[in-house]
Design an enzyme around this catalytic site. Sequence first.
Site, PDB file in Angstrom:
ATOM      1  N   THR A  26      17.970 -45.021 -21.364  1.00 47.26           N
ATOM      2  CA  THR A  26      18.958 -45.543 -22.304  1.00 47.26           C
ATOM      3  C   THR A  26      18.714 -45.037 -23.722  1.00 47.26           C
ATOM      4  OG1 THR A  26      17.607 -47.554 -22.423  1.00 47.26           O
ATOM      5  CG2 THR A  26      19.564 -47.629 -21.014  1.00 47.26           C
ATOM      6  N   ASN A 165      21.212 -45.546 -12.779  1.00 42.97           N
ATOM      7  CA  ASN A 165      19.851 -44.980 -12.673  1.00 42.97           C
ATOM      8  C   ASN A 165      18.932 -45.873 -11.842  1.00 42.97           C
ATOM      9  OD1 ASN A 165      20.417 -42.738 -14.162  1.00 42.97           O
ATOM     10  ND2 ASN A 165      19.455 -43.448 -16.048  1.00 42.97           N
ATOM     11  N   GLY A 258      20.749 -35.916 -17.106  1.00 42.11           N
ATOM     12  CA  GLY A 258      21.756 -36.918 -16.773  1.00 42.11           C
ATOM     13  C   GLY A 258      22.068 -37.830 -17.945  1.00 42.11           C
ATOM     14  N   ASP A 259      21.044 -38.159 -18.725  1.00 41.67           N
ATOM     15  CA  ASP A 259      21.234 -39.001 -19.905  1.00 41.67           C
ATOM     16  C   ASP A 259      22.092 -38.275 -20.938  1.00 41.67           C
ATOM     17  OD1 ASP A 259      19.410 -40.668 -18.571  1.00 41.67           O
ATOM     18  OD2 ASP A 259      17.709 -39.801 -19.651  1.00 41.67           O
TER      19      ASP A 259
END
Length: 306
Positions: A26, A165, A258-259
């Site tokens: 995050t 996730n 991916g983040d």
Amino acid sequence: MKIAFFGECMVELSGQPLRRTFGGDTLNTALYLARLGRSRQLSVSYATALGTDHISSDMLTAWQEEHIDTAMVRRLEHKLPGLYLVETEPSGERHFHYWRNDSAAKFYFATALSPLEEAIQHRQLDILCISGVSLAILAEEAKAILVTLLEQMKANGGRVVFDNNFRPQLWTAKQAQYWYQQALPYADLVIVSEEDDRRIWGDCDVLYRYPAFGCDEVVVTRGSQPCLVYTEMRSGNAVRSEVAAKVLDDTTDPSAVGDAFAAGYLAGRFSGGSATMAAELGHELAAIVIQHPGAIIPPEAMEDIL
């Protein structure tokens, strides 16, 4: 537009010789969104807990320098941020080793009313973003508090973003299923890793599972394959599109790719762009990040898309 993320950021040790940085799903997304958001009128906050040690102070300062609002960060005495070590073999295969059982972030909701709870009570946020890891790190009672905050965000007219996730080191697929079922009914936009979806549910049945929870928009990432974007899912006539990822010869380090995609997608959507345009921006940022070592790349590497 005020966007808050809740989760855990850890100290990262990697490279030869070892280099100390920081990262966490995050936080990575929040940081990249903060960079992209400065020209798009997006304000990004991060809610987590850190210690009172100098490493925690360094992390906090680094986030502030990235224009992340840290007013919702708690500082807890006698606690430290989690730590992970990345070992990379000559073949490029990576191994992660974690020390996070007593991480400060796990205790964010353990004492008096948290800054995130206060912000939601006072309707100070437009969007709250969490991930499966955000839930996984918390004790059961704290998980329930976080789900209640999602409910309050929706009741206040805000929006919720959920990233699926999944970290098998933190919990089992069955445990994840239970808590995802609690959180997903409040999610407007879901970012789904196809690989993680199969690990959790045994399949990736996007057209059945997510509309059943009431989610309206779902993005499915599939590595180097085109991502799948579904919008208007609540209507019963979902609009589906495929957006190709960039094919690269140089893929230095897949950390936080991916983040980064998630940050690009959210930046595109929350600044008024179409889902297709947002996915293109997500792929573009992911293609930049994968060419640099570590979870957080230098800002100058992103100049062309800022």
